[in-house]
Design an enzyme around this catalytic site. Structure first.
Site, mmCIF file in Angstrom:
data_model
loop_
_atom_site.group_PDB
_atom_site.id
_atom_site.type_symbol
_atom_site.label_atom_id
_atom_site.label_comp_id
_atom_site.label_asym_id
_atom_site.label_seq_id
_atom_site.Cartn_x
_atom_site.Cartn_y
_atom_site.Cartn_z
ATOM 1 N N HIS A 105 3.886 -3.456 -14.449
ATOM 2 C CA HIS A 105 4.648 -4.103 -13.380
ATOM 3 C C HIS A 105 5.951 -4.760 -13.832
ATOM 4 O O HIS A 105 6.839 -4.997 -13.011
ATOM 5 C CB HIS A 105 3.770 -5.162 -12.701
ATOM 6 C CG HIS A 105 4.082 -5.359 -11.250
ATOM 7 N ND1 HIS A 105 5.342 -5.197 -10.727
ATOM 8 C CD2 HIS A 105 3.295 -5.707 -10.205
ATOM 9 C CE1 HIS A 105 5.317 -5.447 -9.429
ATOM 10 N NE2 HIS A 105 4.089 -5.736 -9.087
ATOM 11 N N TYR A 108 0.849 -15.060 0.410
ATOM 12 C CA TYR A 108 1.987 -14.424 -0.259
ATOM 13 C C TYR A 108 2.191 -13.040 0.332
ATOM 14 O O TYR A 108 1.263 -12.251 0.415
ATOM 15 C CB TYR A 108 1.693 -14.319 -1.758
ATOM 16 C CG TYR A 108 2.789 -13.747 -2.630
ATOM 17 C CD1 TYR A 108 3.509 -14.570 -3.486
ATOM 18 C CD2 TYR A 108 3.087 -12.390 -2.624
ATOM 19 C CE1 TYR A 108 4.509 -14.063 -4.304
ATOM 20 C CE2 TYR A 108 4.085 -11.863 -3.436
ATOM 21 C CZ TYR A 108 4.789 -12.701 -4.276
ATOM 22 O OH TYR A 108 5.775 -12.197 -5.083
ATOM 23 N N THR A 153 12.210 -9.289 -5.949
ATOM 24 C CA THR A 153 11.402 -9.665 -4.786
ATOM 25 C C THR A 153 11.598 -11.134 -4.423
ATOM 26 O O THR A 153 12.098 -11.937 -5.213
ATOM 27 C CB THR A 153 9.902 -9.434 -5.059
ATOM 28 O OG1 THR A 153 9.499 -10.228 -6.184
ATOM 29 C CG2 THR A 153 9.607 -7.973 -5.318
#
Length: 767
Positions: free
Chosen positions: A472, A588, A601
């Site tokens: 990630h 979230y 993000t």
């Protein structure tokens, strides 16, 4: 050692006749071709960078400008403005025709650069306008005059030239930095439904003290960083959220993606692997040549393409205190894992990418190989699943030199890793457990059959179904889903398989054979590997994953309700969570900030005052359906506004995160920041995007859409929910939690989601 000896291409021996040197001409030819290919790529990369660097102008306009100025000068009938050419000639050695051409060329270059950068900065100023984001797009809605003028200006500046992947990078604005007051106001509004009056008054006091006190000093440093850097968040986000994390990547960080499960074109593992590998290599070539279309919102506003650079040839390397991302400009091989054995597989031959029919031969050779894994080789990748510090120490102690270093380099420097699994990946609408197991296989596998450090690992089941596991830190999920969408569309748009299921075509030559990697593990290394394997088993055995397929209705019904599909689903999740947990929770939802340069993000907080009012109304059951619909629409509008704010740089959490980083550097404590950043996200959600590539016609191939993907739970007592709106009547929910938690149950939560979606449908259908 036979493999090592046979791999030698250059050897020498000292004899009485002198130095006897033997060259393997074929290998030297390959080395020469590799060098030629490398230089060609460098030249092409330089050329592409020049083209992107002058966009929206073109190099052709440079020659036109120089030609026009030369014509004006030599004709003598039309004066060059300000007599620039004549003035420049005064500083040149003479006035011959050659020097006059030089003067015209220099003048033309100056004029062209001035115009080019004026265009670029004008485009940058236009992209700073965000009013279009807040315009209503429904039937009958009107667009403001300001947005109409903006649309016309952007179209005029970008018309006439097809952009390359990185063409817009220099024209993207920087992420704006909110004021401390703006962030405090938004934060307090977001936590109001989560706390009682006493707690809220306390948070108001802490926020006010922070705003009037240390917050001013911290903000000044952030203002300086926002001026100096291209993005004030992204480098710190990558470093402190990802690379400095010391827990294992498996489940905790890596995410997965699933095949287009409604299609199953072949059940031959080697054939499917070959086509998917080939499609990935085609995508890599598009990135290298910058021929991949940049994603445009509303076919007009570009998203930042910075993250695409590291899709391939990228590995996260472990460190004692922090990891680092190692990206290579090129790689000519992939690494393949099968039955505990690792292979190096060349992907080029004589200057071109291998065809699927040639790659299938390579994959089949690996599957047919009867050799056994070396000691420690089977569970080797468990090291990448475990604690980062432990892996860093083991890598230094046992893989720093010799044959282990060489073999590790092959894996870490590969374009990507492929795992030819020894199990099937199944989907059966009548047996949900099979799809759940499919997801678990991709999320963590057996704990040792995924190289979790790699940018992504392709996973191929014995029945030909596929998926991926992705690290990630190098990029966000939207970038991997773009690759995955391209791969699946490339497969369905081309006839890659014959009637039996093998790849079509005839190999032009015998493709280069895969090479087994060699390992020499001492006893301490074997102990470390087994320790990591045991820890990985403990972690993966605690994962509770449920993939819920909602086929009662989808995007089509939501649009009829005049509601944003994302807001619709987020409200359903709020209702489902309250029914499951009996309370509201900090929620979230990931939103992108790629409208800005190097954006990643931002967090949308779906649990709002408006959403909680609607949920309470549904739970209490005292309001009429008309009142419930009104509350729902209000909550959805508020959520949509929060999502738009997050995309436009008006979020809460990234600003607070950066303020906290500055406070740690200055070694000052802030009770407000410490409390805010310690709040657990018990409901962590994300929507998997699709439709990012224009090459796939979903009307023509409605089944060619991935089932999405998922990730592990963020909180020990919370849920991770990823969803993809896969069509007009289909939604996939990937729900994860921990079995060790007494508060959560993924199957139970899936039923609550199903119930909530049914309740919302009933509101509108029985209106």
């Amino acid at each position: 050692m036979a493999e090592a000896h046979s791999a030698v291409a250059f050897s020498f021996a000292v004899t009485h006749e002198g130095l006897d040197v033997n060259f393997d001409r074929e290998v030297l030819h390959l080395v020469w071709q590799s060098g030629i290919r490398s230089w060609k790529k460098r030249i092409a990369r330089f050329k592409n960078n020049v083209h992107c660097g002058v966009y929206p102008a073109s190099l052709q306009s440079l020659w036109a400008t120089v030609g026009a100025l030369a014509a004006m000068h030599f004709s003598g009938k039309v004066a060059v403005p300000y007599d620039i050419v004549e003035r420049l000639l005064q500083y040149l050695p003479g006035r011959t025709n050659a020097w006059q051409v030089v003067a015209c060329s220099v003048t033309g270059l100056g004029v062209w650069l001035s115009c080019t950068y004026t265009l670029r900065y004008t485009l940058k100023m236009l992209f700073m306008y965000q009013g279009w984001m807040y315009e209503n797009r429904g039937p009958g809605s009107k667009v403001s005059k300001a947005t109409m003028l903006w649309l016309a200006a952007v179209k005029v500046l970008t018309m006439g030239r097809k952009p390359m992947l990185y063409s817009y990078q220099g024209s993207l604005p920087r992420l704006p930095l909110p004021t401390v007051k703006e962030t405090m106001d938004r934060y307090l509004l977001s936590v109001r439904p989560l706390v009682d009056d006493t707690q809220f008054q306390r948070m108001e006091r802490l926020a006010e003290e922070f705003q009037k006190g240390i917050g001013k000093k911290l903000q000044r440093y952030l203002v300086l960083k926002s001026w100096w850097s291209s993005n004030y968040v992204s480098d710190w986000w990558e470093e402190y959220v990802y690379l400095r994390g010391r827990s294992g990547l498996m489940v905790n960080s890596n995410f997965y993606g699933i095949d287009a499960i409604m299609l199953h074109q072949t059940k031959i593992q080697a054939a499917r692997a070959a086509v998917i590998i080939h499609a990935c290599l085609l995508y890599r070539r598009l990135i290298e040549r910058q021929e991949l279309e940049p994603i445009l919102v509303q076919n007009l506003v570009p998203l930042c393409s910075w993250q695409y650079e590291r899709v391939f040839n990228t590995t996260r390397l472990p460190g004692i205190e922090t990891d680092r991302i190692n990206h290579l400009s090129d790689s000519t091989h992939i690494a393949v894992f099968n039955k505990g054995r690792y292979y190096r597989v060349p992907i080029y031959w004589k200057g071109r990418i291998l065809k699927p029919c040639e790659i299938e031969i390579q994959m089949q050779k690996i599957l047919d190989d009867p050799s056994e894994p070396a000691k420690g080789e089977m569970h080797l990748a468990a090291l990448t699943a475990g604690q980062r510090k432990d892996w860093a120490l083991a890598r230094h102690n046992f893989f720093g030199k010799g044959i282990n270093r060489t073999s590790l380099d092959v894996i870490e420097k590969a374009a990507f890793v492929v795992c030819l699994d020894d199990i099937e990946y199944n989907f059966d609408p009548n047996d949900p457990d099979k799809l759940d197991q499919y997801g678990r296989t991709l999320l963590h596998g057996k704990g040792y059959d995924r190289w979790f450090d790699k940018s992504f690992t392709l996973c191929i089941g014995t029945n030909g179904r596929v998926g991926f596991n992705s690290e990630h830190s190098w990029a966000d999920a939207a970038v991997m889903s773009h690759l995955w969408e391209f791969v699946l569309s490339e497969e369905v748009e081309n006839m890659w398989y014959d009637e039996i299921g093998h790849t079509v075509g005839t190999p032009e030559f015998e493709p280069p054979a895969p090479t087994r990697l060699q390992w020499d593990m001492p006893a301490p290394a074997l102990k470390e590997i087994e320790g990591a394997y045991i820890a990985a088993q403990d972690l993966l055995s605690d994962v509770d994953l449920r993939i819920y397929v909602h086929d009662h209705y989808g995007k089509g019904f939501m649009k009829k309700c005049r509601v944003s599909p994302d807001a619709f689903i987020q409200m359903a999740l709020q209702l489902a969570y309250f029914r499951d947990a009996g309370k509201f929770s900090l929620t979230y939802e990931a939103s992108m900030t790629r409208l800005f340069r190097e954006g990643r993000t931002e967090t949308v907080r779906p649990c709002t005052i408006e959403s909680s009012a609607w949920v309470k109304s549904m739970i209490e059951g005292n309001a009429s359906k008309e009142e419930n619909i009104k509350l729902l629409l209000t909550a959805c509008q508020r959520h949509q506004k929060g999502y738009q704010d997050a995309m436009c740089g008006k979020g809460i959490d990234r600003h607070l995160f950066c303020l906290y980083v500055v406070s740690k550097y200055l070694e000052v404590d802030s009770p407000f920041l410490k409390e805010v950043l310690s709040e657990p996200w018990r409901l962590s959600t994300s929507q998997t995007p699709h439709g990012q590539t224009s090459r796939l016609d979903l009307k023509k191939h409605p089944k060619c859409i991935s089932a999405g993907g998922g990730f592990g739970p963020v909180a020990d007592d919370g849920y991770g929910v990823s969803y993809i709106i896969a069509g007009e009547d289909l939604i996939f929910f990937h729900i994860s939690s921990k079995k060790s938690s007494h508060e959560t149950d993924s199957s139970r939560f899936a039923k609550q989601i199903e119930r909530s979606l049914a309740d919302i449908r009933d509101l509108f259908e029985k209106k």
